[in-house]
Motif scaffolding. Sequence first.
Motif, PDB file in Angstrom:
ATOM      1  N   PRO A  88       0.808  -1.225   0.000  1.00 42.40           N
ATOM      2  CA  PRO A  88       0.000   0.000   0.000  1.00 42.40           C
ATOM      3  C   PRO A  88       0.841   1.276   0.000  1.00 42.40           C
ATOM      4  O   PRO A  88       0.461   2.283  -0.610  1.00 42.40           O
ATOM      5  CB  PRO A  88      -0.804  -0.112   1.306  1.00 42.40           C
ATOM      6  CG  PRO A  88      -0.953  -1.581   1.520  1.00 42.40           C
ATOM      7  CD  PRO A  88       0.353  -2.170   1.045  1.00 42.40           C
ATOM      8  N   LEU A 144       1.998   1.771  -3.530  1.00 46.45           N
ATOM      9  CA  LEU A 144       0.898   2.300  -4.345  1.00 46.45           C
ATOM     10  C   LEU A 144       0.709   3.787  -4.052  1.00 46.45           C
ATOM     11  O   LEU A 144       0.486   4.593  -4.957  1.00 46.45           O
ATOM     12  CB  LEU A 144      -0.403   1.542  -4.045  1.00 46.45           C
ATOM     13  CG  LEU A 144      -0.472   0.100  -4.546  1.00 46.45           C
ATOM     14  CD1 LEU A 144      -1.717  -0.581  -3.990  1.00 46.45           C
ATOM     15  CD2 LEU A 144      -0.488   0.052  -6.059  1.00 46.45           C
ATOM     16  N   HIS A 152      -5.141  -9.105  -4.134  1.00 43.42           N
ATOM     17  CA  HIS A 152      -5.370  -8.731  -2.735  1.00 43.42           C
ATOM     18  C   HIS A 152      -6.184  -7.456  -2.537  1.00 43.42           C
ATOM     19  O   HIS A 152      -6.818  -7.286  -1.509  1.00 43.42           O
ATOM     20  CB  HIS A 152      -4.036  -8.585  -2.002  1.00 43.42           C
ATOM     21  CG  HIS A 152      -3.396  -9.894  -1.717  1.00 43.42           C
ATOM     22  ND1 HIS A 152      -2.666 -10.580  -2.656  1.00 43.42           N
ATOM     23  CD2 HIS A 152      -3.397 -10.671  -0.609  1.00 43.42           C
ATOM     24  CE1 HIS A 152      -2.231 -11.711  -2.132  1.00 43.42           C
ATOM     25  NE2 HIS A 152      -2.663 -11.793  -0.896  1.00 43.42           N
ATOM     26  N   TYR A 153      -6.104  -6.551  -3.471  1.00 45.04           N
ATOM     27  CA  TYR A 153      -6.768  -5.258  -3.247  1.00 45.04           C
ATOM     28  C   TYR A 153      -7.927  -5.003  -4.208  1.00 45.04           C
ATOM     29  O   TYR A 153      -8.520  -3.936  -4.192  1.00 45.04           O
ATOM     30  CB  TYR A 153      -5.763  -4.107  -3.353  1.00 45.04           C
ATOM     31  CG  TYR A 153      -4.563  -4.277  -2.453  1.00 45.04           C
ATOM     32  CD1 TYR A 153      -4.702  -4.735  -1.138  1.00 45.04           C
ATOM     33  CD2 TYR A 153      -3.283  -3.981  -2.908  1.00 45.04           C
ATOM     34  CE1 TYR A 153      -3.605  -4.898  -0.322  1.00 45.04           C
ATOM     35  CE2 TYR A 153      -2.182  -4.145  -2.089  1.00 45.04           C
ATOM     36  CZ  TYR A 153      -2.354  -4.605  -0.795  1.00 45.04           C
ATOM     37  OH  TYR A 153      -1.260  -4.771   0.012  1.00 45.04           O
ATOM     38  N   VAL A 154      -8.187  -5.949  -5.091  1.00 44.68           N
ATOM     39  CA  VAL A 154      -9.322  -5.772  -6.006  1.00 44.68           C
ATOM     40  C   VAL A 154     -10.242  -6.993  -5.938  1.00 44.68           C
ATOM     41  O   VAL A 154     -11.419  -6.878  -5.621  1.00 44.68           O
ATOM     42  CB  VAL A 154      -8.848  -5.551  -7.467  1.00 44.68           C
ATOM     43  CG1 VAL A 154     -10.051  -5.339  -8.384  1.00 44.68           C
ATOM     44  CG2 VAL A 154      -7.898  -4.376  -7.560  1.00 44.68           C
ATOM     45  N   ARG A 155      -9.642  -8.169  -6.199  1.00 45.41           N
ATOM     46  CA  ARG A 155     -10.455  -9.373  -6.256  1.00 45.41           C
ATOM     47  C   ARG A 155     -10.825  -9.926  -4.882  1.00 45.41           C
ATOM     48  O   ARG A 155     -11.872 -10.551  -4.722  1.00 45.41           O
ATOM     49  CB  ARG A 155      -9.733 -10.464  -7.065  1.00 45.41           C
ATOM     50  CG  ARG A 155      -9.595 -10.170  -8.542  1.00 45.41           C
ATOM     51  CD  ARG A 155     -10.946 -10.090  -9.227  1.00 45.41           C
ATOM     52  NE  ARG A 155     -11.754 -11.309  -9.040  1.00 45.41           N
ATOM     53  CZ  ARG A 155     -11.616 -12.405  -9.741  1.00 45.41           C
ATOM     54  NH1 ARG A 155     -10.728 -12.467 -10.705  1.00 45.41           N
ATOM     55  NH2 ARG A 155     -12.372 -13.445  -9.509  1.00 45.41           N
ATOM     56  N   ALA A 156      -9.935  -9.707  -3.909  1.00 44.30           N
ATOM     57  CA  ALA A 156     -10.202 -10.281  -2.584  1.00 44.30           C
ATOM     58  C   ALA A 156     -11.495  -9.706  -2.028  1.00 44.30           C
ATOM     59  O   ALA A 156     -11.761  -8.508  -2.201  1.00 44.30           O
ATOM     60  CB  ALA A 156      -9.050  -9.972  -1.644  1.00 44.30           C
ATOM     61  N   PRO A 157     -12.316 -10.538  -1.384  1.00 44.50           N
ATOM     62  CA  PRO A 157     -13.528  -9.991  -0.772  1.00 44.50           C
ATOM     63  C   PRO A 157     -13.147  -8.966   0.295  1.00 44.50           C
ATOM     64  O   PRO A 157     -12.153  -9.138   0.991  1.00 44.50           O
ATOM     65  CB  PRO A 157     -14.211 -11.206  -0.149  1.00 44.50           C
ATOM     66  CG  PRO A 157     -13.197 -12.284  -0.126  1.00 44.50           C
ATOM     67  CD  PRO A 157     -12.167 -11.984  -1.156  1.00 44.50           C
ATOM     68  N   GLY A 158     -13.914  -7.893   0.386  1.00 40.62           N
ATOM     69  CA  GLY A 158     -13.632  -6.881   1.396  1.00 40.62           C
ATOM     70  C   GLY A 158     -13.794  -7.449   2.794  1.00 40.62           C
ATOM     71  O   GLY A 158     -14.403  -8.499   2.980  1.00 40.62           O
ATOM     72  N   GLU A 159     -13.228  -6.745   3.741  1.00 41.89           N
ATOM     73  CA  GLU A 159     -13.356  -7.155   5.142  1.00 41.89           C
ATOM     74  C   GLU A 159     -14.837  -7.152   5.532  1.00 41.89           C
ATOM     75  O   GLU A 159     -15.610  -6.366   4.998  1.00 41.89           O
ATOM     76  CB  GLU A 159     -12.587  -6.158   5.993  1.00 41.89           C
ATOM     77  CG  GLU A 159     -12.150  -6.638   7.332  1.00 41.89           C
ATOM     78  CD  GLU A 159     -10.890  -7.489   7.246  1.00 41.89           C
ATOM     79  OE1 GLU A 159     -10.945  -8.628   7.713  1.00 41.89           O
ATOM     80  OE2 GLU A 159      -9.865  -7.007   6.725  1.00 41.89           O
ATOM     81  N   ARG A 160     -15.205  -8.003   6.490  1.00 41.11           N
ATOM     82  CA  ARG A 160     -16.627  -8.148   6.825  1.00 41.11           C
ATOM     83  C   ARG A 160     -17.218  -6.844   7.402  1.00 41.11           C
ATOM     84  O   ARG A 160     -16.522  -6.036   7.991  1.00 41.11           O
ATOM     85  CB  ARG A 160     -16.814  -9.296   7.814  1.00 41.11           C
ATOM     86  CG  ARG A 160     -16.191  -9.076   9.175  1.00 41.11           C
ATOM     87  CD  ARG A 160     -16.147 -10.394   9.964  1.00 41.11           C
ATOM     88  NE  ARG A 160     -15.862 -10.127  11.374  1.00 41.11           N
ATOM     89  CZ  ARG A 160     -14.651  -9.868  11.843  1.00 41.11           C
ATOM     90  NH1 ARG A 160     -13.618  -9.797  11.041  1.00 41.11           N
ATOM     91  NH2 ARG A 160     -14.476  -9.633  13.139  1.00 41.11           N
TER      92      ARG A 160
END
Lengths: 143, 142
Positions: free
Chosen positions: B76, B79, B132-140
């Motif tokens: 991050p 980025l 990790h920052y696009v495809r990964a499901p967001g935190e609950r």
Amino acid sequence: MASTAQSIATAPAEDLSMFRLYVLRAVYALIAFGEGSIVVPDLFIHGPTARGVIPAMLSGLCLMCLLGLRYPRQMLPLLLFEMAWKTIWFFAFGLPQYLSGQAPPTFAEDFPAISFGVVLMPLVIPWGYAWRHYVRAAGDRWR
Amino acid sequence: MNGRSKSFWRRGEKEVSLARLYAIRALALLGIWGLFETVRTLVAHAPLDRGVHKALIGGLWVMTIFAFRYPLKMVPILLFEMLWKMIWLMFFGLPQWWSGTGSPLLGEDIWGIGAFPLVCALVIPWGYVWRHYVRAPGERWR
């Protein structure tokens, strides 16, 4: 009811509680929209010879914090950075200037805004998690 | 020999290669070294210095130390580096360069800042970012 309250406040040691995730998201939102509404306009309205490093860096940070809303845990380095630079400013510039009574014209605006971050960040960063993942955890592989 | 070099350049579909980790670490080292000149001025500066710029660089310097040990967790920051430098180029660097009037430090900044989005773009593990920052499901949320 009791179990719901418990699940919001606590979580397994490796995990962040739901409460903490909401606090983190609130802070990302505060930076992205609160700080953003102040710094982003400076990108568009500035003198022709402005150096522009400060508005560019702060705007970049605000934009990155939007990702923090979705991935509060993975974007923690952004909050650590936010805490680091504000703490550095406070001790290297803010506090000495406050104590000496000699300060640049921007001080009246900078001092409360940055000091707020110096107080807020240590309260919201999950230190146990940060300690485990950014200090105690083995570094990435070398071979 | 062949197998060894292969493992250096490639680590399967879903893992960042060792070469990439070294590239991020090299960039972190460059940051630790390159930003130190500004970091030094944190302790010796003019009494009326606004200091925000120096403090931001100081904060970034601290994060580059973390990036040396944890290159992937600090993506991050990488980025962020690329993003703010692109913003600077778009809103300050290039318009001032083209108009011929700019900040007195433009000649220095246009390389010192302006060249880095490209460097970052080459070093950032985009596959990892995507996963990790696009495809990964967001935190609950609940």
